[in-house]
Scaffold this active site. Structure first.
Site: not given
Length: 317
Positions: A197, A200
């Site tokens: 996460y 990204s």
């Protein structure tokens, strides 16, 4: 060659130190004055066309409601049709003059092209793009059993925003529009347990900072880096089990109001809650202390480290 390189290193270091001493205080003073006078010049959102991805729940859902209260027209995008239609109905009830709901998957570039074109066909223009769609996976990287299971995190969080921006950009440029991209404070510092996460979101910050320079003033870009927001992404079993709920959270309602205000005041960056700015300073100036604290809170505490798995038969592919 080595002498010229060493000379450049010294001159650049001297230049950087002098800037920190003299230039940074001036920037802070300028920003303080800007904050003081900012409320005088808010932009009106009445009649503006705002496209929001990931609008069926969480931050996207609440953004739709807040923008609707401002009188904006909305194009709402998400994969879950039933939930999306409910959000559209609520947005209309809260004051939006026109709302369309388009079921689509932002990780598919053809879907992104389609929903942007449907938005233009319906409204005739696009003023604001809110890249919000995101998912998260949790757990320590070494505990993962199938690494490709994390592909959707990058496909949705990163590529979903890139595809949407690419197709929306020509329309935004025509109206001197704005892009609001929901990143994360995890984009500037590592948070154990959410490595994919964070990766990204780091990619998003880098991309949109670069795009801002390329576009100059043709399209404004606001990069939003929240801390822990009490939304569907943080209501996860892993967060509960690893005792991460101790971390102070901001309510999703307060967070989206901050984003809407930043839309009207054309902020370049939004960091919420504001105390996260001090965390960034710790990361920059005291990285060893900061990293030790993060490891203690999220990795080495006995109640966490005792739960970590060690799988000798990891088969990532």
């Amino acid at each position: 060659m080595d002498i010229s390189r060493d000379l450049f290193n010294f001159v650049f270091l001297l230049f950087s130190v002098s800037n920190i001493i003299f230039y940074v205080p001036l920037v802070w003073l300028f920003n303080l004055l800007r904050v003081c006078f900012k409320p005088v010049y808010p932009k009106e959102l009445v009649g503006k066309v705002i496209l929001i991805t990931g609008a069926s729940s969480g931050i996207g859902k609440h953004l739709a409601i807040e923008y609707a209260k401002e009188g904006a027209c909305l194009a709402l995008i998400a994969r879950r049709e039933k939930q999306l239609q409910m959000v559209a109905q609520n947005a209309k009830a809260m004051g939006s003059p026109d709302v369309i709901a388009i079921t689509a998957d932002v990780s598919k570039h053809l879907d992104c092209s389609r929903f942007v074109e449907e938005t233009i066909k319906h409204f005739g223009k696009l003023d604001y793009l809110v890249n919000n769609a995101a998912i998260a996976t949790y757990g320590f990287f070494e505990d993962q059993t199938t690494v490709p299971d994390h592909d959707p995190v990058m496909d949705i969080n990163f590529w979903g925003s890139i595809y949407t921006t690419y197709f929306a950009l020509p329309h935004l440029k025509r109206n001197q529009g704005k892009i609001i991209v929901i990143c994360s404070c995890g984009g500037w510092f590592g948070t154990p347990g959410v490595s994919m996460y964070n990766a990204s979101k780091t990619a998003l910050v880098s991309f949109f900072e670069t795009l801002r320079m390329e576009l100059d003033s043709e399209v404004d870009i606001t990069i939003v880096t929240p801390g822990m927001v009490d939304s569907n992404l943080t209501n996860d079993k892993w967060i509960e089990e690893e005792n991460v709920k101790w971390a102070p959270m901001i309510s999703v309602e307060k967070f989206v109001k901050t984003i809407v205000d930043s839309t009207k005041y054309e902020d370049k960056y939004v960091i919420e809650p504001s105390w996260m700015k001090s965390i960034l300073l710790w990361k920059i100036f005291c990285p060893e202390i900061f990293n030790w604290l993060m490891k203690f809170l999220l990795v080495t505490r006995p109640e966490i480290s005792s739960k970590k798995k060690r799988s000798p038969e990891l088969n990532p592919f």
